[in-house]
Design a protein around this motif. Structure first.
Motif, mmCIF file in Angstrom:
data_model
loop_
_atom_site.group_PDB
_atom_site.id
_atom_site.type_symbol
_atom_site.label_atom_id
_atom_site.label_comp_id
_atom_site.label_asym_id
_atom_site.label_seq_id
_atom_site.Cartn_x
_atom_site.Cartn_y
_atom_site.Cartn_z
ATOM 1 N N UNK A 15 20.883 17.535 38.422
ATOM 2 C CA UNK A 15 20.221 17.924 37.176
ATOM 3 C C UNK A 15 19.559 16.738 36.475
ATOM 4 N N UNK A 54 25.729 18.487 32.642
ATOM 5 C CA UNK A 54 25.902 17.290 33.456
ATOM 6 C C UNK A 54 24.567 16.773 33.977
ATOM 7 N N UNK A 80 34.417 25.014 23.130
ATOM 8 C CA UNK A 80 33.614 25.196 24.336
ATOM 9 C C UNK A 80 34.505 25.637 25.490
ATOM 10 N N UNK A 92 23.456 16.957 25.714
ATOM 11 C CA UNK A 92 23.752 18.130 24.898
ATOM 12 C C UNK A 92 22.617 18.347 23.907
ATOM 13 N N UNK A 101 30.845 10.293 34.034
ATOM 14 C CA UNK A 101 29.874 11.373 33.898
ATOM 15 C C UNK A 101 28.930 11.083 32.734
ATOM 16 N N UNK A 104 35.473 13.408 18.714
ATOM 17 C CA UNK A 104 34.950 13.563 20.071
ATOM 18 C C UNK A 104 35.356 14.907 20.660
ATOM 19 N N UNK A 105 34.617 15.297 21.637
ATOM 20 C CA UNK A 105 34.972 16.467 22.425
ATOM 21 C C UNK A 105 36.277 16.151 23.171
ATOM 22 N N UNK A 140 35.925 12.074 26.666
ATOM 23 C CA UNK A 140 34.554 11.904 26.213
ATOM 24 C C UNK A 140 34.403 10.757 25.216
ATOM 25 N N UNK A 141 33.239 10.135 25.279
ATOM 26 C CA UNK A 141 32.873 9.148 24.287
ATOM 27 C C UNK A 141 32.272 9.821 23.060
ATOM 28 N N UNK A 142 31.904 9.028 22.046
ATOM 29 C CA UNK A 142 31.366 9.594 20.807
ATOM 30 C C UNK A 142 29.925 10.078 20.938
ATOM 31 N N UNK A 201 26.201 12.230 26.126
ATOM 32 C CA UNK A 201 27.645 12.018 26.162
ATOM 33 C C UNK A 201 28.050 11.379 27.478
ATOM 34 N N UNK A 251 29.654 23.962 31.030
ATOM 35 C CA UNK A 251 30.074 24.384 29.698
ATOM 36 C C UNK A 251 29.309 25.614 29.219
ATOM 37 N N UNK A 252 29.978 26.397 28.364
ATOM 38 C CA UNK A 252 29.289 27.436 27.627
ATOM 39 C C UNK A 252 28.564 26.835 26.440
ATOM 40 N N UNK A 253 27.912 27.670 25.674
ATOM 41 C CA UNK A 253 27.128 27.192 24.543
ATOM 42 C C UNK A 253 27.967 26.923 23.305
ATOM 43 N N UNK A 283 26.399 13.355 30.344
ATOM 44 C CA UNK A 283 25.981 14.700 29.953
ATOM 45 C C UNK A 283 24.878 14.607 28.902
ATOM 46 N N UNK A 305 22.749 23.064 19.723
ATOM 47 C CA UNK A 305 23.019 24.490 19.874
ATOM 48 C C UNK A 305 23.446 24.896 21.274
ATOM 49 N N UNK A 306 23.582 23.913 22.158
ATOM 50 C CA UNK A 306 23.995 24.216 23.524
ATOM 51 C C UNK A 306 25.221 23.407 23.897
ATOM 52 N N UNK A 307 25.811 23.763 25.023
ATOM 53 C CA UNK A 307 26.932 22.981 25.526
ATOM 54 C C UNK A 307 26.442 21.795 26.318
ATOM 55 N N UNK A 308 27.325 20.839 26.585
ATOM 56 C CA UNK A 308 26.927 19.689 27.403
ATOM 57 C C UNK A 308 26.506 20.125 28.806
#
Lengths: 110, 116
Positions: free
Chosen positions: B59, B45, A86, B37, B33, A43-44, B107-109, B91, A100-102, B35, B40-43
């Motif tokens: 969002x 919200x 990240x 994802x 929360x 996980x993150x 965070x969850x899986x 997420x 977050x960034x990419x 999210x 190729x990008x970040x999470x």
């Protein structure tokens, strides 16, 4: 609007070499910055936060408000550091939104 | 050790169908929360709850997405109808306190959604 930029998608280094993962941010207020890490099939998770000024797994990150940067550094890379990293910025309003960034994939090779 | 739980882990659906994801935060965590994802990008919200109340859904594409946390514990995120562009990892995260505070998000899986 808040924004986080991680210019490198992939950073490949040899074991024992220094590591620097770059992060730049844009935010009008006083930022709170974090590094999150995701190891393979995990996980993150939070790696470190700037207000703690701590070193986690040998990693450190210093907030440079003049350059609006929060680069992650480690003097000697280890194989187990290979992961997705990240950078994230939290606003200081009533809703603690994380942006977050990419992400940058760090690959440590022998 | 307490963890955030999510189900299902994987979901494949056809466009125009409805899908739902479930999240159970760490016990005692007031803030939840969701999210999204994209590869190729970040999470990013989608929605944030403080107990049962939405504090940020700016969002969230409200024409097709909805989220609820009726009793301030677990939460459901729904998409109806699903579109091809919704394919992503969803997420869920939780933290002890959210509003104005500085708390680690756990965070969850994730649920990986594929829309065909």
């Amino acid at each position: 609007a808040q924004r986080v930029t991680q210019p490198e998608k992939l950073l490949s280094v040899f074991k024992g070499a220094p590591v620097e993962l770059k992060c730049n941010y844009s935010y009008s207020g006083s930022p709170e910055l974090f590094w999150y890490v995701q190891y393979s099939r995990q996980r993150l998770q939070l790696l470190l936060r700037h207000i703690s000024r701590e070193s986690i797994k040998g990693f450190t990150a210093d907030l440079n408000k003049g350059e609006t940067s929060f680069h992650l550094k480690k003097p000697f890379a280890q194989e187990e550091d290979s992961a997705m990293y990240y950078c994230a910025l939290q606003n200081t309003g009533t809703a603690s939104k994380l942006t977050f960034g990419t992400g940058t994939r760090l690959q440590v090779t022998l | 050790e307490a963890e955030v739980a999510q189900s299902p882990r994987y979901k494949i659906t056809e466009k125009s169908q409805a899908v739902a994801f479930w999240c159970d935060p760490i016990s005692g965590h007031a803030t939840l929360y969701w999210y999204r994802q994209i590869l190729g990008q970040g999470p990013e919200l989608l929605v944030q709850f403080q107990d049962e109340s939405v504090v940020d859904d700016s969002q969230l594409p409200k024409d097709r997405f909805s989220a609820e946390r009726l009793k301030g514990v677990d939460s459901t995120l729904k998409i109806q109808p699903a579109e091809l562009g919704d394919s992503a990892m969803y997420l869920c995260a939780s933290s002890l306190v959210g509003a104005g505070g500085h708390n680690e998000q756990f965070f969850g899986p994730g649920t990986r959604l594929t829309v065909l």
